[in-house]
Design a protein around this motif. Structure first.
Motif, PDB file in Angstrom:
ATOM      1  N   TRP A  19       0.803  -1.221   0.000  1.00  0.00           N
ATOM      2  CA  TRP A  19       0.000   0.000   0.000  1.00  0.00           C
ATOM      3  C   TRP A  19       0.837   1.272   0.000  1.00  0.00           C
ATOM      4  CZ3 TRP A  19      -3.944  -1.388  -2.168  1.00  0.00           C
ATOM      5  CH2 TRP A  19      -4.701  -2.495  -1.787  1.00  0.00           C
ATOM      6  N   ASN A  20       1.913   1.322   0.751  1.00  0.00           N
ATOM      7  CA  ASN A  20       2.724   2.531   0.775  1.00  0.00           C
ATOM      8  C   ASN A  20       3.323   2.808  -0.602  1.00  0.00           C
ATOM      9  OD1 ASN A  20       3.727   4.764   2.288  1.00  0.00           O
ATOM     10  ND2 ASN A  20       5.742   3.805   2.240  1.00  0.00           N
ATOM     11  N   ASP A  21       3.837   1.761  -1.279  1.00  0.00           N
ATOM     12  CA  ASP A  21       4.373   1.940  -2.629  1.00  0.00           C
ATOM     13  C   ASP A  21       3.289   2.420  -3.595  1.00  0.00           C
ATOM     14  OD1 ASP A  21       6.901   1.101  -1.874  1.00  0.00           O
ATOM     15  OD2 ASP A  21       6.611  -0.953  -2.556  1.00  0.00           O
ATOM     16  N   ILE A  22       2.112   1.859  -3.480  1.00  0.00           N
ATOM     17  CA  ILE A  22       1.007   2.244  -4.362  1.00  0.00           C
ATOM     18  C   ILE A  22       0.637   3.701  -4.125  1.00  0.00           C
ATOM     19  CG2 ILE A  22      -1.460   1.874  -4.802  1.00  0.00           C
ATOM     20  CD1 ILE A  22      -0.878  -1.157  -4.363  1.00  0.00           C
ATOM     21  N   LEU A  23       0.536   4.099  -2.865  1.00  0.00           N
ATOM     22  CA  LEU A  23       0.173   5.481  -2.551  1.00  0.00           C
ATOM     23  C   LEU A  23       1.240   6.465  -3.024  1.00  0.00           C
ATOM     24  CD1 LEU A  23      -1.364   5.037   1.011  1.00  0.00           C
ATOM     25  CD2 LEU A  23      -2.587   5.401  -1.151  1.00  0.00           C
ATOM     26  N   ILE A  24       2.500   6.111  -2.841  1.00  0.00           N
ATOM     27  CA  ILE A  24       3.592   6.983  -3.300  1.00  0.00           C
ATOM     28  C   ILE A  24       3.543   7.152  -4.813  1.00  0.00           C
ATOM     29  CG2 ILE A  24       6.103   7.111  -3.610  1.00  0.00           C
ATOM     30  CD1 ILE A  24       6.346   5.913  -0.777  1.00  0.00           C
ATOM     31  N   GLU A  39     -11.761   0.534  -1.573  1.00  0.00           N
ATOM     32  CA  GLU A  39     -12.300  -0.755  -2.013  1.00  0.00           C
ATOM     33  C   GLU A  39     -11.897  -1.054  -3.456  1.00  0.00           C
ATOM     34  OE1 GLU A  39     -13.825  -4.391  -1.712  1.00  0.00           O
ATOM     35  OE2 GLU A  39     -13.662  -2.994  -0.056  1.00  0.00           O
ATOM     36  N   MET A  40     -11.876  -0.027  -4.302  1.00  0.00           N
ATOM     37  CA  MET A  40     -11.484  -0.231  -5.694  1.00  0.00           C
ATOM     38  C   MET A  40     -10.020  -0.641  -5.782  1.00  0.00           C
ATOM     39  SD  MET A  40     -11.868   2.294  -9.011  1.00  0.00           S
ATOM     40  CE  MET A  40     -13.630   2.452  -8.850  1.00  0.00           C
ATOM     41  N   LEU A  41      -9.156  -0.029  -4.987  1.00  0.00           N
ATOM     42  CA  LEU A  41      -7.741  -0.413  -4.963  1.00  0.00           C
ATOM     43  C   LEU A  41      -7.580  -1.850  -4.475  1.00  0.00           C
ATOM     44  CD1 LEU A  41      -6.031   2.831  -3.652  1.00  0.00           C
ATOM     45  CD2 LEU A  41      -5.457   1.641  -5.777  1.00  0.00           C
ATOM     46  N   ALA A  73       1.098  -2.656 -11.764  1.00  0.00           N
ATOM     47  CA  ALA A  73      -0.071  -3.293 -12.375  1.00  0.00           C
ATOM     48  C   ALA A  73      -1.360  -2.872 -11.669  1.00  0.00           C
ATOM     49  CB  ALA A  73       0.080  -4.805 -12.361  1.00  0.00           C
ATOM     50  N   VAL A  74      -1.320  -2.767 -10.345  1.00  0.00           N
ATOM     51  CA  VAL A  74      -2.493  -2.339  -9.581  1.00  0.00           C
ATOM     52  C   VAL A  74      -2.852  -0.901  -9.955  1.00  0.00           C
ATOM     53  CG1 VAL A  74      -3.353  -1.781  -7.264  1.00  0.00           C
ATOM     54  CG2 VAL A  74      -2.142  -3.926  -7.663  1.00  0.00           C
ATOM     55  N   ILE A  75      -1.858  -0.039 -10.027  1.00  0.00           N
ATOM     56  CA  ILE A  75      -2.113   1.360 -10.369  1.00  0.00           C
ATOM     57  C   ILE A  75      -2.643   1.470 -11.797  1.00  0.00           C
ATOM     58  CG2 ILE A  75      -1.013   3.604 -10.760  1.00  0.00           C
ATOM     59  CD1 ILE A  75       0.871   2.824  -8.393  1.00  0.00           C
ATOM     60  N   GLY A  76      -2.071   0.704 -12.724  1.00  0.00           N
ATOM     61  CA  GLY A  76      -2.568   0.715 -14.096  1.00  0.00           C
ATOM     62  C   GLY A  76      -4.023   0.291 -14.174  1.00  0.00           C
ATOM     63  N   ASP A  77      -4.362  -0.803 -13.469  1.00  0.00           N
ATOM     64  CA  ASP A  77      -5.754  -1.255 -13.442  1.00  0.00           C
ATOM     65  C   ASP A  77      -6.664  -0.209 -12.800  1.00  0.00           C
ATOM     66  OD1 ASP A  77      -5.326  -3.643 -14.736  1.00  0.00           O
ATOM     67  OD2 ASP A  77      -5.389  -4.873 -12.921  1.00  0.00           O
ATOM     68  N   PHE A  78      -6.202   0.366 -11.696  1.00  0.00           N
ATOM     69  CA  PHE A  78      -6.992   1.349 -10.960  1.00  0.00           C
ATOM     70  C   PHE A  78      -7.265   2.592 -11.809  1.00  0.00           C
ATOM     71  CE2 PHE A  78      -6.939   5.129  -8.150  1.00  0.00           C
ATOM     72  CZ  PHE A  78      -8.106   4.902  -7.445  1.00  0.00           C
ATOM     73  N   LEU A  79      -6.209   3.170 -12.395  1.00  0.00           N
ATOM     74  CA  LEU A  79      -6.393   4.369 -13.215  1.00  0.00           C
ATOM     75  C   LEU A  79      -7.233   4.070 -14.459  1.00  0.00           C
ATOM     76  CD1 LEU A  79      -2.868   6.050 -12.973  1.00  0.00           C
ATOM     77  CD2 LEU A  79      -4.988   6.733 -11.804  1.00  0.00           C
ATOM     78  N   MET A 128       1.936   0.448 -17.462  1.00  0.00           N
ATOM     79  CA  MET A 128       1.893  -0.015 -16.075  1.00  0.00           C
ATOM     80  C   MET A 128       1.212  -1.377 -15.968  1.00  0.00           C
ATOM     81  SD  MET A 128       1.328   3.470 -13.931  1.00  0.00           S
ATOM     82  CE  MET A 128       2.124   2.895 -12.426  1.00  0.00           C
ATOM     83  N   LYS A 129       0.133  -1.576 -16.718  1.00  0.00           N
ATOM     84  CA  LYS A 129      -0.553  -2.862 -16.683  1.00  0.00           C
ATOM     85  C   LYS A 129       0.335  -3.989 -17.203  1.00  0.00           C
ATOM     86  CE  LYS A 129      -5.457  -1.912 -17.104  1.00  0.00           C
ATOM     87  NZ  LYS A 129      -6.601  -2.039 -18.017  1.00  0.00           N
ATOM     88  N   SER A 130       1.222  -3.667 -18.141  1.00  0.00           N
ATOM     89  CA  SER A 130       2.076  -4.702 -18.732  1.00  0.00           C
ATOM     90  C   SER A 130       3.334  -4.969 -17.912  1.00  0.00           C
ATOM     91  CB  SER A 130       2.463  -4.317 -20.155  1.00  0.00           C
ATOM     92  OG  SER A 130       3.313  -3.194 -20.162  1.00  0.00           O
TER      93      SER A 130
END
Length: 137
Positions: A19-24, A39-41, A73-79, A128-130
């Protein structure tokens, strides 16, 4: 909401050290995570974890060695999901001069200066997704 409060909410949704890496990384894009995004993340992380487990025939994701790829990958999916649902204000995302080109592993994306912000964001989301492609074909 402070980062520690967000991480606590995210850990309650699904325990993870990412989570910290994702938030940064989301802060890098000047995206401010809200309580509504938690919840989406968590769902995006579950999707990425399941994809890794299925493609690599694993029962658990080997965190520690692939954390950055999973975060990307999580950030790519989220955005991508936020954009598809029309819940993402592209004008608030920082896609300035830092995005002349993006390279990750053997994947590189160069932007045409005349590309719209939406096209630039689509390229970043795709890259990011790839990020997991080096882990499994």
């Amino acid at each position: 909401m402070t980062r520690s409060e967000l991480i606590e909410l995210l850990n309650n949704a699904k325990n993870s050290t990412l989570w910290n890496d994702i938030l940064i990384k989301l802060e890098f894009f000047c995206y401010e995570v809200t309580e509504k995004d938690v919840e989406m993340l968590a769902q995006c992380l579950t999707k990425v974890e399941n994809k890794i487990k299925l493609n690599c025939n694993l029962s658990e994701v080997p965190y520690g060695t692939i954390d950055l790829e999973v975060a990307d990958a999580v950030i790519g999916d989220f955005l991508g999901l936020k954009k598809a649902l029309n819940q993402l204000d592209i004008s608030n995302i920082d896609l300035g001069t830092a995005l002349a080109s993006v390279s990750m592993g053997n994947t590189s994306v160069s932007f045409n200066p005349s590309d719209s912000d939406s096209a630039k964001l689509d390229s970043v989301i795709t890259t990011m997704k790839s990020s997991l492609e080096r882990i499994y074909p």
